[in-house]
Motif scaffolding. Structure first.
Motif, PDB file in Angstrom:
ATOM      1  N   VAL A  70      -7.633  -1.403   6.450  1.00  0.00           N
ATOM      2  CA  VAL A  70      -6.210  -1.388   6.796  1.00  0.00           C
ATOM      3  C   VAL A  70      -6.050  -1.053   8.275  1.00  0.00           C
ATOM      4  O   VAL A  70      -5.171  -1.588   8.946  1.00  0.00           O
ATOM      5  CB  VAL A  70      -5.444  -0.373   5.916  1.00  0.00           C
ATOM      6  CG1 VAL A  70      -4.025  -0.172   6.414  1.00  0.00           C
ATOM      7  CG2 VAL A  70      -5.455  -0.837   4.473  1.00  0.00           C
ATOM      8  N   LEU A  97       0.834  -1.200   0.000  1.00  0.00           N
ATOM      9  CA  LEU A  97       0.000   0.000   0.000  1.00  0.00           C
ATOM     10  C   LEU A  97       0.868   1.249   0.000  1.00  0.00           C
ATOM     11  O   LEU A  97       0.561   2.220  -0.703  1.00  0.00           O
ATOM     12  CB  LEU A  97      -0.930  -0.018   1.225  1.00  0.00           C
ATOM     13  CG  LEU A  97      -1.804   1.215   1.420  1.00  0.00           C
ATOM     14  CD1 LEU A  97      -2.690   1.478   0.207  1.00  0.00           C
ATOM     15  CD2 LEU A  97      -2.627   1.072   2.693  1.00  0.00           C
ATOM     16  N   HIS A 112       1.538   1.064   6.451  1.00  0.00           N
ATOM     17  CA  HIS A 112       1.261   0.869   5.025  1.00  0.00           C
ATOM     18  C   HIS A 112       2.346   0.053   4.331  1.00  0.00           C
ATOM     19  O   HIS A 112       2.076  -0.620   3.340  1.00  0.00           O
ATOM     20  CB  HIS A 112       1.064   2.212   4.339  1.00  0.00           C
ATOM     21  CG  HIS A 112      -0.144   2.938   4.841  1.00  0.00           C
ATOM     22  ND1 HIS A 112      -0.402   4.240   4.526  1.00  0.00           N
ATOM     23  CD2 HIS A 112      -1.167   2.543   5.642  1.00  0.00           C
ATOM     24  CE1 HIS A 112      -1.527   4.615   5.102  1.00  0.00           C
ATOM     25  NE2 HIS A 112      -2.001   3.606   5.795  1.00  0.00           N
TER      26      HIS A 112
END
Length: 84
Positions: free
Chosen positions: A59, A28, A64
């Motif tokens: 998420v 991501l 990330h």
């Protein structure tokens, strides 16, 4: 690297100037870095406030860099929504 689709909603869609675009990224973080490069300016600011769904799963607070993207997957970019 995986290929998939990033979908922008509400203020993120307005800031990006597109409803969706392809990604070619492994995580991501990589997909968002590429989006920031393609759409400097308002989208960079909007992304700081967004939450994300990866193939329908939130998420949340995960880093990330640790969120892997799948081939043919979808990243949903969700800015805060007003109302209830």
């Amino acid at each position: 690297m995986a290929k998939g689709t990033v979908r922008y909603w509400a203020a993120a869609k307005s800031a990006a100037g597109v409803a969706e675009e392809p990604y070619d990224a492994g995580t991501l973080a990589e997909a968002l870095d590429a989006a920031r490069e393609r759409h400097p300016g308002e989208l960079v600011r909007v992304l700081r406030r967004c939450s994300f769904l990866i193939d329908g799963d939130p998420v949340g607070t995960r880093e990330h860099e640790t969120v892997r993207l799948a081939e043919g997957g979808t990243v949903e970019v969700l800015p805060p929504f007003a109302g209830g």
